[in-house]
Write a protein that holds these residues in place. Structure first.
Motif, short mmCIF file in Angstrom:
data_model
loop_
_atom_site.label_atom_id
_atom_site.label_comp_id
_atom_site.label_asym_id
_atom_site.label_seq_id
_atom_site.Cartn_x
_atom_site.Cartn_y
_atom_site.Cartn_z
N ILE A 46 -0.34 -3.87 4.74
CA ILE A 46 -0.72 -2.58 4.14
C ILE A 46 -1.64 -2.79 2.95
CG2 ILE A 46 0.16 -0.57 2.87
CD1 ILE A 46 2.65 -0.69 4.68
N THR A 47 -1.30 -3.74 2.09
CA THR A 47 -2.12 -4.02 0.91
C THR A 47 -3.54 -4.42 1.29
OG1 THR A 47 -0.15 -4.80 -0.24
CG2 THR A 47 -2.25 -5.38 -1.21
N MET A 48 -3.63 -5.31 2.27
CA MET A 48 -4.93 -5.76 2.74
C MET A 48 -5.71 -4.61 3.36
SD MET A 48 -5.42 -9.25 4.95
CE MET A 48 -4.13 -10.17 4.14
N ALA A 49 -5.03 -3.79 4.15
CA ALA A 49 -5.67 -2.65 4.81
C ALA A 49 -6.22 -1.68 3.78
CB ALA A 49 -4.69 -1.94 5.75
N GLU A 50 -5.44 -1.41 2.72
CA GLU A 50 -5.91 -0.49 1.67
C GLU A 50 -7.16 -1.03 1.00
OE1 GLU A 50 -2.58 -0.03 -0.97
OE2 GLU A 50 -1.61 1.49 0.30
N GLU A 51 -7.15 -2.31 0.69
CA GLU A 51 -8.32 -2.90 0.02
C GLU A 51 -9.54 -2.89 0.93
OE1 GLU A 51 -9.92 -6.95 -2.10
OE2 GLU A 51 -7.77 -6.68 -1.85
N TYR A 141 -7.37 -2.01 -14.47
CA TYR A 141 -6.84 -3.26 -13.95
C TYR A 141 -5.61 -3.71 -14.73
CZ TYR A 141 -6.33 -8.12 -12.67
OH TYR A 141 -5.80 -9.31 -12.27
N LEU A 142 -5.69 -3.65 -16.06
CA LEU A 142 -4.58 -4.11 -16.90
C LEU A 142 -3.35 -3.21 -16.78
CD1 LEU A 142 -6.53 -5.30 -20.07
CD2 LEU A 142 -5.44 -6.73 -18.32
N LEU A 143 -3.56 -1.91 -16.64
CA LEU A 143 -2.42 -1.01 -16.44
C LEU A 143 -1.70 -1.34 -15.13
CD1 LEU A 143 -3.86 2.43 -17.64
CD2 LEU A 143 -2.01 1.12 -18.70
N SER A 144 -2.48 -1.74 -14.13
CA SER A 144 -1.88 -2.12 -12.85
C SER A 144 -1.19 -3.48 -12.96
CB SER A 144 -2.96 -2.16 -11.77
OG SER A 144 -2.42 -2.66 -10.57
N ARG A 145 -1.89 -4.47 -13.51
CA ARG A 145 -1.35 -5.83 -13.55
C ARG A 145 -0.23 -5.99 -14.58
NH1 ARG A 145 -4.62 -10.91 -15.88
NH2 ARG A 145 -3.84 -9.99 -17.80
N HIS A 168 -12.28 1.68 -9.24
CA HIS A 168 -12.26 0.71 -10.34
C HIS A 168 -11.48 -0.55 -9.94
CE1 HIS A 168 -14.43 2.61 -13.52
NE2 HIS A 168 -13.67 3.69 -13.54
N MET A 169 -10.35 -0.39 -9.24
CA MET A 169 -9.55 -1.55 -8.84
C MET A 169 -10.32 -2.45 -7.88
SD MET A 169 -6.71 -2.02 -10.35
CE MET A 169 -5.98 -3.22 -9.24
N VAL A 170 -10.96 -1.85 -6.87
CA VAL A 170 -11.72 -2.64 -5.90
C VAL A 170 -12.86 -3.39 -6.60
CG1 VAL A 170 -13.27 -2.49 -3.91
CG2 VAL A 170 -11.13 -1.22 -3.90
N LEU A 171 -13.59 -2.68 -7.47
CA LEU A 171 -14.71 -3.32 -8.17
C LEU A 171 -14.23 -4.38 -9.16
CD1 LEU A 171 -17.00 -0.19 -8.73
CD2 LEU A 171 -17.30 -2.03 -7.06
N ALA A 172 -13.07 -4.14 -9.79
CA ALA A 172 -12.52 -5.14 -10.70
C ALA A 172 -12.16 -6.41 -9.95
CB ALA A 172 -11.29 -4.58 -11.42
N LEU A 173 -11.47 -6.27 -8.82
CA LEU A 173 -11.07 -7.44 -8.02
C LEU A 173 -12.30 -8.20 -7.53
CD1 LEU A 173 -8.08 -5.93 -6.03
CD2 LEU A 173 -7.97 -7.57 -7.91
#
Length: 196
Positions: A46-51, A141-145, A168-173
């Protein structure tokens, strides 16, 4: 052409190709769940699919001019997603192979007690990469991590849309992985696994 395009996909694609963000949001909402289910069948994650779905839509937006020539969006979208997913999985396979080789090399040379631990090395490089992110992307990113907040919670706290948080998460990663590749001590994309 105020509301008429809402029921006409060719008109919607034309608007997206001209940079209409509202039209793109409609396209995203119409397809992202079905596309996620399709990608999940290919990846089993699921995580991979979302990304992957986020990345596919970012790529479609980045090449939006091409959409004015697309007559049937559904097959076009699924072809882009399938190609990207297969590339992603091949790359991940290579990363895992490099990681295993690297771990064997590391375990053979752990006699030096002053050598920086693997986790500390990775964390240091990730932190350096995060420090170079634009302020809002860094905060997301920091709020998530660091705080473990979900995307909806981050959106609420920062008063931005959930789609903006996802972007933002996709671009940060993506930026963190690119940064990691420039460092010889992390010449494998093992960071992909650490960032999950």
């Amino acid at each position: 052409m105020e509301k008429t395009y809402l029921n006409s996909e060719p008109d919607l694609l034309l608007l997206v190709s001209q940079g209409d963000e509202a039209a793109f949001a409609r396209l995203f909402h119409a397809y992202h769940q079905r596309l996620g289910a399709f990608v999940f069948q290919l990846t089993g994650s699921i995580t991979m699919a979302e990304e992957i779905v986020q990345e596919v839509f970012i790529r479609i937006w980045e090449k939006k001019e091409k959409l004015s020539q697309v007559h049937h969006f559904h097959p076009y979208l699924y072809m882009v997603a399938k190609n990207y997913t297969f590339s992603f999985l091949k790359k991940l396979g290579r990363e895992l192979e490099h990681k295993q080789q690297w771990e064997l090399t590391l375990s053979a040379s752990t006699d030096n007690p002053y050598e920086e631990s693997t986790d500390a090395c990775f964390r240091r490089i990730i932190d350096q990469a995060v420090a170079e992110l634009p302020a809002q992307r860094q905060k997301v990113y920091l709020l998530s991590r660091d705080e473990g907040l979900r995307q909806a919670e981050i959106a609420e706290r920062m008063a931005i849309s959930r789609e903006t948080v996802k972007k933002h998460m996709v671009l940060a990663l993506r930026a963190i992985r690119s940064y990691a590749l420039t460092h010889p001590e992390s010449n494998l994309l093992f960071f992909f696994l650490l960032l999950k």
